[in-house]
Design a protein around this motif. Sequence first.
Motif, PDB file in Angstrom:
ATOM      1  N   THR A  71       3.424  -9.627  -3.886  1.00  0.00           N
ATOM      2  CA  THR A  71       4.906  -9.046  -3.018  1.00  0.00           C
ATOM      3  C   THR A  71       4.147  -7.531  -2.439  1.00  0.00           C
ATOM      4  OG1 THR A  71       6.872  -8.109  -2.826  1.00  0.00           O
ATOM      5  CG2 THR A  71       6.092  -8.446  -5.017  1.00  0.00           C
ATOM      6  N   LYS A  72       4.603  -7.412  -1.317  1.00  0.00           N
ATOM      7  CA  LYS A  72       4.196  -6.005  -0.697  1.00  0.00           C
ATOM      8  C   LYS A  72       5.206  -5.004  -1.204  1.00  0.00           C
ATOM      9  CE  LYS A  72       7.134  -5.515   3.361  1.00  0.00           C
ATOM     10  NZ  LYS A  72       7.421  -4.729   4.354  1.00  0.00           N
ATOM     11  N   TRP A  73       6.372  -5.423  -1.822  1.00  0.00           N
ATOM     12  CA  TRP A  73       7.054  -4.274  -2.265  1.00  0.00           C
ATOM     13  C   TRP A  73       6.772  -3.868  -3.613  1.00  0.00           C
ATOM     14  CZ3 TRP A  73      10.568  -2.704   0.911  1.00  0.00           C
ATOM     15  CH2 TRP A  73      10.665  -3.580   1.917  1.00  0.00           C
ATOM     16  N   ARG A  74       5.762  -4.336  -4.459  1.00  0.00           N
ATOM     17  CA  ARG A  74       5.189  -3.665  -5.485  1.00  0.00           C
ATOM     18  C   ARG A  74       4.864  -2.533  -5.169  1.00  0.00           C
ATOM     19  NH1 ARG A  74       4.304  -0.874  -8.515  1.00  0.00           N
ATOM     20  NH2 ARG A  74       3.489  -1.048 -10.661  1.00  0.00           N
ATOM     21  N   LEU A  75       3.823  -2.229  -4.177  1.00  0.00           N
ATOM     22  CA  LEU A  75       3.320  -1.034  -3.681  1.00  0.00           C
ATOM     23  C   LEU A  75       4.370  -0.097  -2.944  1.00  0.00           C
ATOM     24  CD1 LEU A  75       0.792   0.414  -3.438  1.00  0.00           C
ATOM     25  CD2 LEU A  75      -0.028  -0.467  -1.365  1.00  0.00           C
ATOM     26  N   ALA A  76       5.438  -0.847  -2.339  1.00  0.00           N
ATOM     27  CA  ALA A  76       6.399  -0.001  -1.632  1.00  0.00           C
ATOM     28  C   ALA A  76       7.211   0.554  -2.877  1.00  0.00           C
ATOM     29  CB  ALA A  76       7.195  -1.014  -0.912  1.00  0.00           C
ATOM     30  N   TYR A  77       7.280  -0.079  -3.892  1.00  0.00           N
ATOM     31  CA  TYR A  77       8.007   0.739  -4.828  1.00  0.00           C
ATOM     32  C   TYR A  77       7.243   2.155  -5.339  1.00  0.00           C
ATOM     33  CZ  TYR A  77       9.464   1.643  -9.864  1.00  0.00           C
ATOM     34  OH  TYR A  77       9.832   2.090 -11.058  1.00  0.00           O
ATOM     35  N   GLU A  78       5.840   2.011  -5.384  1.00  0.00           N
ATOM     36  CA  GLU A  78       5.083   3.398  -5.630  1.00  0.00           C
ATOM     37  C   GLU A  78       4.986   4.246  -4.518  1.00  0.00           C
ATOM     38  OE1 GLU A  78       3.623   3.831  -8.391  1.00  0.00           O
ATOM     39  OE2 GLU A  78       3.895   1.826  -9.450  1.00  0.00           O
ATOM     40  N   ASP A  79       5.406   3.723  -3.351  1.00  0.00           N
ATOM     41  CA  ASP A  79       5.724   4.696  -2.263  1.00  0.00           C
ATOM     42  C   ASP A  79       7.053   5.396  -2.329  1.00  0.00           C
ATOM     43  OD1 ASP A  79       3.391   3.788  -0.927  1.00  0.00           O
ATOM     44  OD2 ASP A  79       4.383   2.256   0.771  1.00  0.00           O
TER      45      ASP A  79
ATOM     46  N   ARG B  84       8.539   5.966  -5.180  1.00  0.00           N
ATOM     47  CA  ARG B  84       8.299   6.906  -6.062  1.00  0.00           C
ATOM     48  C   ARG B  84       7.535   8.146  -5.996  1.00  0.00           C
ATOM     49  NH1 ARG B  84       5.697   4.672 -10.924  1.00  0.00           N
ATOM     50  NH2 ARG B  84       6.471   6.138 -12.067  1.00  0.00           N
ATOM     51  N   GLY B  85       6.674   7.846  -4.748  1.00  0.00           N
ATOM     52  CA  GLY B  85       5.946   9.158  -4.335  1.00  0.00           C
ATOM     53  C   GLY B  85       4.532   9.109  -5.122  1.00  0.00           C
ATOM     54  N   THR B  86       4.168   7.757  -5.670  1.00  0.00           N
ATOM     55  CA  THR B  86       2.875   7.812  -6.486  1.00  0.00           C
ATOM     56  C   THR B  86       1.907   6.630  -6.033  1.00  0.00           C
ATOM     57  OG1 THR B  86       4.097   5.981  -7.762  1.00  0.00           O
ATOM     58  CG2 THR B  86       4.180   8.395  -8.689  1.00  0.00           C
ATOM     59  N   ARG B  87       2.312   6.330  -4.934  1.00  0.00           N
ATOM     60  CA  ARG B  87       1.078   5.429  -4.250  1.00  0.00           C
ATOM     61  C   ARG B  87      -0.315   5.756  -4.354  1.00  0.00           C
ATOM     62  NH1 ARG B  87       1.242   2.095   0.569  1.00  0.00           N
ATOM     63  NH2 ARG B  87      -0.712   1.697   1.170  1.00  0.00           N
ATOM     64  N   THR B  88      -0.660   6.990  -4.029  1.00  0.00           N
ATOM     65  CA  THR B  88      -2.213   7.234  -3.992  1.00  0.00           C
ATOM     66  C   THR B  88      -2.938   7.178  -5.345  1.00  0.00           C
ATOM     67  OG1 THR B  88      -1.863   8.371  -1.986  1.00  0.00           O
ATOM     68  CG2 THR B  88      -4.036   8.710  -2.945  1.00  0.00           C
TER      69      THR B  88
ATOM     70  N   TYR C 236      -4.392   6.873   1.564  1.00  0.00           N
ATOM     71  CA  TYR C 236      -5.016   5.564   2.073  1.00  0.00           C
ATOM     72  C   TYR C 236      -4.965   5.659   3.561  1.00  0.00           C
ATOM     73  CZ  TYR C 236      -5.183   0.557   2.252  1.00  0.00           C
ATOM     74  OH  TYR C 236      -5.538  -1.064   2.436  1.00  0.00           O
ATOM     75  N   GLU C 237      -5.863   5.462   4.409  1.00  0.00           N
ATOM     76  CA  GLU C 237      -5.686   5.223   5.913  1.00  0.00           C
ATOM     77  C   GLU C 237      -5.917   3.881   6.298  1.00  0.00           C
ATOM     78  OE1 GLU C 237      -8.607   8.322   7.391  1.00  0.00           O
ATOM     79  OE2 GLU C 237      -8.048   9.614   5.723  1.00  0.00           O
ATOM     80  N   PRO C 238      -4.677   3.228   6.594  1.00  0.00           N
ATOM     81  CA  PRO C 238      -4.690   1.838   6.793  1.00  0.00           C
ATOM     82  C   PRO C 238      -5.294   1.293   8.095  1.00  0.00           C
ATOM     83  CG  PRO C 238      -2.439   2.645   7.049  1.00  0.00           C
ATOM     84  CD  PRO C 238      -3.289   3.959   6.430  1.00  0.00           C
ATOM     85  N   ARG C 239      -5.898   0.390   8.025  1.00  0.00           N
ATOM     86  CA  ARG C 239      -6.749  -0.237   9.306  1.00  0.00           C
ATOM     87  C   ARG C 239      -6.511  -1.849   9.304  1.00  0.00           C
ATOM     88  NH1 ARG C 239      -6.630   4.705  10.122  1.00  0.00           N
ATOM     89  NH2 ARG C 239      -8.518   5.867  10.481  1.00  0.00           N
ATOM     90  N   SER C 240      -6.724  -2.398  10.419  1.00  0.00           N
ATOM     91  CA  SER C 240      -6.712  -3.881  10.492  1.00  0.00           C
ATOM     92  C   SER C 240      -7.421  -4.250  11.728  1.00  0.00           C
ATOM     93  CB  SER C 240      -5.374  -4.404  10.669  1.00  0.00           C
ATOM     94  OG  SER C 240      -4.715  -3.970  11.702  1.00  0.00           O
ATOM     95  N   VAL C 241      -7.857  -5.413  11.860  1.00  0.00           N
ATOM     96  CA  VAL C 241      -8.402  -6.051  12.996  1.00  0.00           C
ATOM     97  C   VAL C 241      -8.001  -7.464  13.083  1.00  0.00           C
ATOM     98  CG1 VAL C 241     -10.728  -6.923  11.943  1.00  0.00           C
ATOM     99  CG2 VAL C 241     -10.716  -6.513  14.166  1.00  0.00           C
ATOM    100  N   ALA C 242      -7.770  -7.952  14.176  1.00  0.00           N
ATOM    101  CA  ALA C 242      -7.306  -9.467  14.452  1.00  0.00           C
ATOM    102  C   ALA C 242      -8.413 -10.325  14.292  1.00  0.00           C
ATOM    103  CB  ALA C 242      -6.595  -9.648  15.741  1.00  0.00           C
ATOM    104  N   ALA C 243      -9.424 -10.167  13.536  1.00  0.00           N
ATOM    105  CA  ALA C 243     -10.534 -11.460  13.219  1.00  0.00           C
ATOM    106  C   ALA C 243     -10.878 -11.391  11.930  1.00  0.00           C
ATOM    107  CB  ALA C 243     -11.693 -10.959  14.199  1.00  0.00           C
ATOM    108  N   GLU C 244     -11.298 -12.425  11.395  1.00  0.00           N
ATOM    109  CA  GLU C 244     -11.794 -12.653  10.127  1.00  0.00           C
ATOM    110  C   GLU C 244     -13.205 -11.741   9.955  1.00  0.00           C
ATOM    111  OE1 GLU C 244     -11.657 -16.487   7.837  1.00  0.00           O
ATOM    112  OE2 GLU C 244     -13.898 -15.941   7.631  1.00  0.00           O
TER     113      GLU C 244
ATOM    114  N   PHE D  20       4.568   9.951   1.831  1.00  0.00           N
ATOM    115  CA  PHE D  20       5.483   9.832   1.056  1.00  0.00           C
ATOM    116  C   PHE D  20       5.470  10.780  -0.284  1.00  0.00           C
ATOM    117  CE2 PHE D  20       3.825   5.703   2.430  1.00  0.00           C
ATOM    118  CZ  PHE D  20       4.653   5.226   3.340  1.00  0.00           C
ATOM    119  N   GLU D  21       4.336  11.442  -0.217  1.00  0.00           N
ATOM    120  CA  GLU D  21       3.938  11.921  -1.621  1.00  0.00           C
ATOM    121  C   GLU D  21       3.704  13.401  -1.790  1.00  0.00           C
ATOM    122  OE1 GLU D  21       0.890   9.251  -3.296  1.00  0.00           O
ATOM    123  OE2 GLU D  21       0.798   8.674  -1.471  1.00  0.00           O
ATOM    124  N   VAL D  22       3.913  13.922  -2.942  1.00  0.00           N
ATOM    125  CA  VAL D  22       3.526  15.177  -3.130  1.00  0.00           C
ATOM    126  C   VAL D  22       2.396  15.552  -3.983  1.00  0.00           C
ATOM    127  CG1 VAL D  22       4.106  17.491  -4.601  1.00  0.00           C
ATOM    128  CG2 VAL D  22       6.047  16.209  -3.370  1.00  0.00           C
TER     129      VAL D  22
END
Length: 517
Positions: free
Chosen positions: A44-52, A54-58, A382-390, A496-498
């Motif tokens: 689930t994406k909410w596991r990492l969202a939980y770290e977000d 708490r401000g502890t993602r990175t 983290y600097e998120p990126r994506s592309v619409a191809a495999e 989200f973080e300090v």
Amino acid sequence: MAPMPITEVSLVALTFLLIYSLVLHPLLFSPLAKIPGPKAYALTKWRLAYEDWRGTRTRAIDQLHQRHGPVVRTGPNEVSFNSLGGLRAIYGPGSPYGRTSFYRMFDVYGRQNLFTFHSAAAHGRRKRLVSHAYSKTVVVRGPVAALVEAKAAEYMKLLGAEPDGVSDVFRTLHYYSLDAITAFLYGRHGSTSAMMEEEGSKFEAHRALIGDILDPARRRLSWFAVHWPGLTKWLYTRTGWAEAMVRPLLPMRKPATYTGIRRFALEAYRRFEDDAKRGVVNDESPGGLDDLDIASECADHLLAGIDTTSDTLMFLIWALSRPQNQRFQDRLRDEVRSIPETSLSVTSSSTGIPTVETSDRCTYLGAVIKETLRLYSPLPAYEPRSVAAESAIDGYTIPANTTVGSSPFSLHRNPDVFKDPLVWDPERWLSAEEDPETLAEMNRWFWAFSSGGRMCIGLHLAMAEMTTLTAAIYRKYRTSLPPDFEDVAPGITSRFEVFSDDRFSKVAVSWLVLFSS
Ligand code: HEM
């Protein structure tokens, strides 16, 4: 045996479909299932969202890398890379990867800008229009250099007026970066004068703009904007009685984050427009950009240019002021104090300040800044990126539209590249000069300004501001920490973080430094 009624068949099929898509596919059948990482994150994406939240993602992602290696699955549809292969594939020249919808929260006045375009084509078109103004040749000489030197002189004047030589550098350095970036972007149409405590200047109103950035509720709003974008937009667009009803639910009171800065930026742009209409300035909108596009672009650069340089300078001064780092401060002072009179600025507003060009050539100073950007990057996440191809990265198949990325935080703490990575040691960059291969490897992993087509456009301007001011300060002053601040590290907010120095248990946002001659 009687056949199952149609509703029961549908129920069984639906249950199976749910189990397949929510559990079996992410854990067993997705190509990402081969990538190491805890199951909770894969499910689930909410596991990492939980770290977000708490401000502890990175730091959480960094710990996953320490446990699972350079490639870690951080969500059902998300992967983090801490490798040169990842950097090359995702951010290297010609990479098809674009910024994800995460960045759309930086759209201004409803318009996209350099920072928020996904497609390489749209981003490239905009970058071609604006990049010349930020090139090194434009920045280190001529009017831009004169502007930076004048702002450094104003900062020195502000320091000189501080009672007992004690300055809250968090505050004053924000004034410096604000005045420098507004002068660069808007000139007389909107330059602030936060450093000028003079009657008739609007310094108090300009200083108040910094408060816009500091509100801690900004972190909560970022979380909502990323994880519940639709709901957040809906909450903030209510009016009348509905607005009163939803007010207690707002993650940040209205007017929300950056409102003051965005209002200021729009007013500055409008003043420019008025002058253009009266023929006072040339208003040939390049490349078909309309007024709001240009205003959005400028407002984004304004935001990008405040915290980044001032936070880096604050960590730099703090690190140099720590008692155990006195030898680094002494060597830096030796270097900048030996700058000859002939290399000082001669413009009337900045007499005595080392020129941008000379500061840029100071080797020890360069190492001090680079080491600060390594250990205390102002944008460490983290600097998120994506592309619409495999695609394939580091030998793993990455399905289309997977979010992938890297962070300066983890790249800069690789112990195989940076010995004792948590120690601030500017001389690591100088001693490595004797071993070109080690230095080249360190440079490959140094990623404070990102890389490739989406690399920071403000790099040279930021470096000019940081080198010139640091040279000016340490030519004149020695810095140290008042007794109350010896066990405390400065903290900065990024998304989200300090962030701080993790070896210290106490963190302070406001920060005092003693400047003595
Ligand atoms: C120490 C100072 C600075 C650091 C460490 C820094 C770092 C970065 C990083 C890491 C990115 C990429 C972020 C991402 O993709 O998530 C970026 C992009 C950007 N930065 Fe900076 N920055 C600094 C100063 C500035 C300044 C002074 C400006 C002023 C204009 C600026 C303007 C921008 C812009 C417009 C982008 C987007 C560039 C593009 O997409 O082509 N930055 N910066």
